[in-house]
Design a protein around this motif. Structure first.
Motif, PDB file in Angstrom:
ATOM      1  N   MET A 178       0.797  -1.228   0.000  1.00 31.58           N
ATOM      2  CA  MET A 178       0.000   0.000   0.000  1.00 31.58           C
ATOM      3  C   MET A 178       0.828   1.275   0.000  1.00 31.58           C
ATOM      4  SD  MET A 178      -2.847  -1.183   2.792  1.00 31.58           S
ATOM      5  CE  MET A 178      -3.702   0.382   2.692  1.00 31.58           C
ATOM      6  N   GLY A 179       2.099   1.170   0.323  1.00 30.68           N
ATOM      7  CA  GLY A 179       2.921   2.363   0.469  1.00 30.68           C
ATOM      8  C   GLY A 179       3.018   2.762   1.931  1.00 30.68           C
ATOM      9  N   ALA A 180       3.662   3.884   2.170  1.00 29.77           N
ATOM     10  CA  ALA A 180       3.915   4.336   3.547  1.00 29.77           C
ATOM     11  C   ALA A 180       2.612   4.727   4.241  1.00 29.77           C
ATOM     12  CB  ALA A 180       4.870   5.519   3.524  1.00 29.77           C
ATOM     13  N   GLY A 181       2.678   4.791   5.557  1.00 25.07           N
ATOM     14  CA  GLY A 181       1.556   5.293   6.347  1.00 25.07           C
ATOM     15  C   GLY A 181       0.478   4.267   6.630  1.00 25.07           C
ATOM     16  N   VAL A 182       0.838   2.998   6.716  1.00 32.85           N
ATOM     17  CA  VAL A 182      -0.148   1.971   7.030  1.00 32.85           C
ATOM     18  C   VAL A 182      -0.606   2.152   8.475  1.00 32.85           C
ATOM     19  CG1 VAL A 182      -0.541  -0.512   7.264  1.00 32.85           C
ATOM     20  CG2 VAL A 182       0.797   0.357   5.352  1.00 32.85           C
ATOM     21  N   GLU A 189      -4.041   0.006  13.180  1.00 29.02           N
ATOM     22  CA  GLU A 189      -5.292  -0.750  13.341  1.00 29.02           C
ATOM     23  C   GLU A 189      -5.444  -1.788  12.227  1.00 29.02           C
ATOM     24  OE1 GLU A 189      -8.965  -1.977  14.968  1.00 29.02           O
ATOM     25  OE2 GLU A 189      -7.334  -0.816  15.837  1.00 29.02           O
ATOM     26  N   LEU A 190      -5.078  -1.430  11.008  1.00 26.01           N
ATOM     27  CA  LEU A 190      -5.151  -2.384   9.895  1.00 26.01           C
ATOM     28  C   LEU A 190      -4.179  -3.537  10.121  1.00 26.01           C
ATOM     29  CD1 LEU A 190      -6.244  -3.239   7.139  1.00 26.01           C
ATOM     30  CD2 LEU A 190      -4.491  -1.764   6.082  1.00 26.01           C
ATOM     31  N   ILE A 191      -2.988  -3.220  10.577  1.00 21.52           N
ATOM     32  CA  ILE A 191      -2.015  -4.279  10.879  1.00 21.52           C
ATOM     33  C   ILE A 191      -2.602  -5.241  11.902  1.00 21.52           C
ATOM     34  CG2 ILE A 191       0.249  -4.779  11.914  1.00 21.52           C
ATOM     35  CD1 ILE A 191       1.165  -2.014  10.781  1.00 21.52           C
ATOM     36  N   GLU A 192      -3.170  -4.702  12.967  1.00 21.12           N
ATOM     37  CA  GLU A 192      -3.748  -5.544  14.026  1.00 21.12           C
ATOM     38  C   GLU A 192      -4.899  -6.391  13.482  1.00 21.12           C
ATOM     39  OE1 GLU A 192      -4.077  -7.259  17.793  1.00 21.12           O
ATOM     40  OE2 GLU A 192      -2.456  -6.156  16.851  1.00 21.12           O
ATOM     41  N   GLN A 193      -5.719  -5.825  12.628  1.00 17.51           N
ATOM     42  CA  GLN A 193      -6.838  -6.574  12.054  1.00 17.51           C
ATOM     43  C   GLN A 193      -6.343  -7.748  11.211  1.00 17.51           C
ATOM     44  OE1 GLN A 193      -8.756  -3.303  10.071  1.00 17.51           O
ATOM     45  NE2 GLN A 193     -10.183  -2.947  11.771  1.00 17.51           N
ATOM     46  N   ARG A 217      -8.466 -14.717   4.072  1.00 16.67           N
ATOM     47  CA  ARG A 217      -7.820 -13.994   2.970  1.00 16.67           C
ATOM     48  C   ARG A 217      -8.808 -13.008   2.344  1.00 16.67           C
ATOM     49  NH1 ARG A 217      -7.105 -17.809  -0.338  1.00 16.67           N
ATOM     50  NH2 ARG A 217      -4.970 -18.394   0.111  1.00 16.67           N
ATOM     51  N   ARG A 218     -10.033 -13.468   2.090  1.00 18.64           N
ATOM     52  CA  ARG A 218     -11.036 -12.580   1.494  1.00 18.64           C
ATOM     53  C   ARG A 218     -11.356 -11.411   2.412  1.00 18.64           C
ATOM     54  NH1 ARG A 218     -12.985 -17.587   0.191  1.00 18.64           N
ATOM     55  NH2 ARG A 218     -14.700 -17.475   1.684  1.00 18.64           N
ATOM     56  N   ALA A 219     -11.476 -11.683   3.706  1.00 18.04           N
ATOM     57  CA  ALA A 219     -11.750 -10.598   4.663  1.00 18.04           C
ATOM     58  C   ALA A 219     -10.585  -9.611   4.710  1.00 18.04           C
ATOM     59  CB  ALA A 219     -12.023 -11.174   6.054  1.00 18.04           C
ATOM     60  N   ALA A 220      -9.370 -10.115   4.706  1.00 13.83           N
ATOM     61  CA  ALA A 220      -8.188  -9.243   4.740  1.00 13.83           C
ATOM     62  C   ALA A 220      -8.108  -8.398   3.475  1.00 13.83           C
ATOM     63  CB  ALA A 220      -6.922 -10.083   4.909  1.00 13.83           C
ATOM     64  N   THR A 221      -8.396  -8.997   2.344  1.00 10.14           N
ATOM     65  CA  THR A 221      -8.381  -8.260   1.075  1.00 10.14           C
ATOM     66  C   THR A 221      -9.405  -7.130   1.109  1.00 10.14           C
ATOM     67  OG1 THR A 221      -7.629 -10.219  -0.108  1.00 10.14           O
ATOM     68  CG2 THR A 221      -8.658  -8.497  -1.433  1.00 10.14           C
ATOM     69  N   THR A 222     -10.577  -7.400   1.650  1.00  8.89           N
ATOM     70  CA  THR A 222     -11.608  -6.366   1.785  1.00  8.89           C
ATOM     71  C   THR A 222     -11.129  -5.235   2.676  1.00  8.89           C
ATOM     72  OG1 THR A 222     -13.369  -7.980   1.446  1.00  8.89           O
ATOM     73  CG2 THR A 222     -13.988  -5.931   2.545  1.00  8.89           C
ATOM     74  N   LEU A 223     -10.464  -5.570   3.772  1.00 12.28           N
ATOM     75  CA  LEU A 223      -9.948  -4.526   4.669  1.00 12.28           C
ATOM     76  C   LEU A 223      -8.909  -3.650   3.962  1.00 12.28           C
ATOM     77  CD1 LEU A 223      -9.534  -6.564   7.981  1.00 12.28           C
ATOM     78  CD2 LEU A 223     -11.151  -4.693   7.554  1.00 12.28           C
ATOM     79  N   VAL A 224      -8.030  -4.277   3.207  1.00 12.81           N
ATOM     80  CA  VAL A 224      -6.996  -3.532   2.483  1.00 12.81           C
ATOM     81  C   VAL A 224      -7.656  -2.623   1.434  1.00 12.81           C
ATOM     82  CG1 VAL A 224      -5.045  -3.742   0.874  1.00 12.81           C
ATOM     83  CG2 VAL A 224      -5.132  -5.157   2.941  1.00 12.81           C
ATOM     84  N   GLU A 225      -8.619  -3.149   0.709  1.00 14.18           N
ATOM     85  CA  GLU A 225      -9.311  -2.335  -0.313  1.00 14.18           C
ATOM     86  C   GLU A 225     -10.013  -1.137   0.333  1.00 14.18           C
ATOM     87  OE1 GLU A 225     -11.814  -5.190  -2.306  1.00 14.18           O
ATOM     88  OE2 GLU A 225     -10.112  -6.043  -3.401  1.00 14.18           O
ATOM     89  N   ARG A 226     -10.636  -1.349   1.456  1.00 18.14           N
ATOM     90  CA  ARG A 226     -11.318  -0.231   2.153  1.00 18.14           C
ATOM     91  C   ARG A 226     -10.308   0.780   2.677  1.00 18.14           C
ATOM     92  NH1 ARG A 226     -16.074  -3.456   5.397  1.00 18.14           N
ATOM     93  NH2 ARG A 226     -17.287  -3.944   3.521  1.00 18.14           N
ATOM     94  N   ALA A 227      -9.165   0.308   3.134  1.00 19.62           N
ATOM     95  CA  ALA A 227      -8.141   1.230   3.646  1.00 19.62           C
ATOM     96  C   ALA A 227      -7.571   2.098   2.520  1.00 19.62           C
ATOM     97  CB  ALA A 227      -7.018   0.445   4.330  1.00 19.62           C
ATOM     98  N   ARG A 228      -7.557   1.564   1.308  1.00 14.68           N
ATOM     99  CA  ARG A 228      -7.055   2.316   0.150  1.00 14.68           C
ATOM    100  C   ARG A 228      -8.053   3.372  -0.293  1.00 14.68           C
ATOM    101  NH1 ARG A 228      -4.431  -2.294  -3.716  1.00 14.68           N
ATOM    102  NH2 ARG A 228      -2.338  -2.127  -2.889  1.00 14.68           N
ATOM    103  N   ALA A 229      -9.330   3.134  -0.033  1.00 12.93           N
ATOM    104  CA  ALA A 229     -10.389   4.038  -0.539  1.00 12.93           C
ATOM    105  C   ALA A 229     -10.414   5.368   0.189  1.00 12.93           C
ATOM    106  CB  ALA A 229     -11.741   3.352  -0.421  1.00 12.93           C
TER     107      ALA A 229
END
Length: 175
Positions: free
Chosen positions: A128-132, A135-139, A163-175
């Motif tokens: 995702m790049g810097a600034g993760v 809370e996302l890491i913990e999730q 994996r699907r849940a984690a992918t959804t979290l990453v996609e939401r964090a990018r939005a």
């Protein structure tokens, strides 16, 4: 393979398959093909041997996690389970069986879990790049650990769900 590596390999296999309390030093010596005296000379105490096994396993597992995405992180877990089995996290099993009264074990578990969280943070940063966000890491860590535990009774399909849940979290964090 040197004596220490042979001993740690035999001990890891027995601890993983039979548990820590159920695996005695005589059984470990027999599995490693050495006398009890040689075992104690190289291992010290059983608790020291458990800590060494955990450290070695942790290094081996973290090497598998040198990946660039959360999807690949969960793929690595599924691959590990297909080769090693789905019996849950050996570190948490050690903590559960032995408790927190043994400093060597508590330190090994705490150090590994910190390294694992750092690894997840590094993977997310590569993806995702810097600034993760912490809370996302913990999730992601909780999803990973939950999948590790659930795979023992639900099968490796639990890893796919996580994996699907984690992918959804990453996609939401990018939005």
């Amino acid at each position: 393979m040197n004596i220490d590596a042979k001993l740690i390999s035999a001990a890891e296999n027995l601890f993983d398959r039979h548990g820590f309390n159920a695996t005695g030093m005589d059984r470990l010596a027999q599995a490693a093909g050495m006398s009890s005296r040689t075992l104690y000379k190289h291992a010290g105490s059983k608790n020291e041997l458990i800590a060494a096994v955990l450290m070695t396993r942790g290094q081996r597992f973290l090497q598998r996690l040198e990946v660039d995405s959360v999807e690949a992180l969960f793929d690595a877990l599924a691959g590990w389970m297909s080769e090693e089995g789905a019996r849950g996290c050996l570190f948490l099993r050690a903590q559960g069986e032995i408790g927190s009264a043994v400093p060597e074990i508590t330190e090994a578990v705490t150090a590994y879990k910190a390294r694992f969280s750092e690894t997840v943070g590094q993977i997310l940063t590569r993806q995702m790049g810097a600034g993760v966000d912490d809370e996302l890491i913990e999730q992601i860590v909780v999803l990973f650990e939950g999948a590790t535990a659930a795979a023992g009774y639900r099968g490796v399909a639990a890893v796919d769900t996580a994996r699907r849940a984690a992918t959804t979290l990453v996609e939401r964090a990018r939005a």
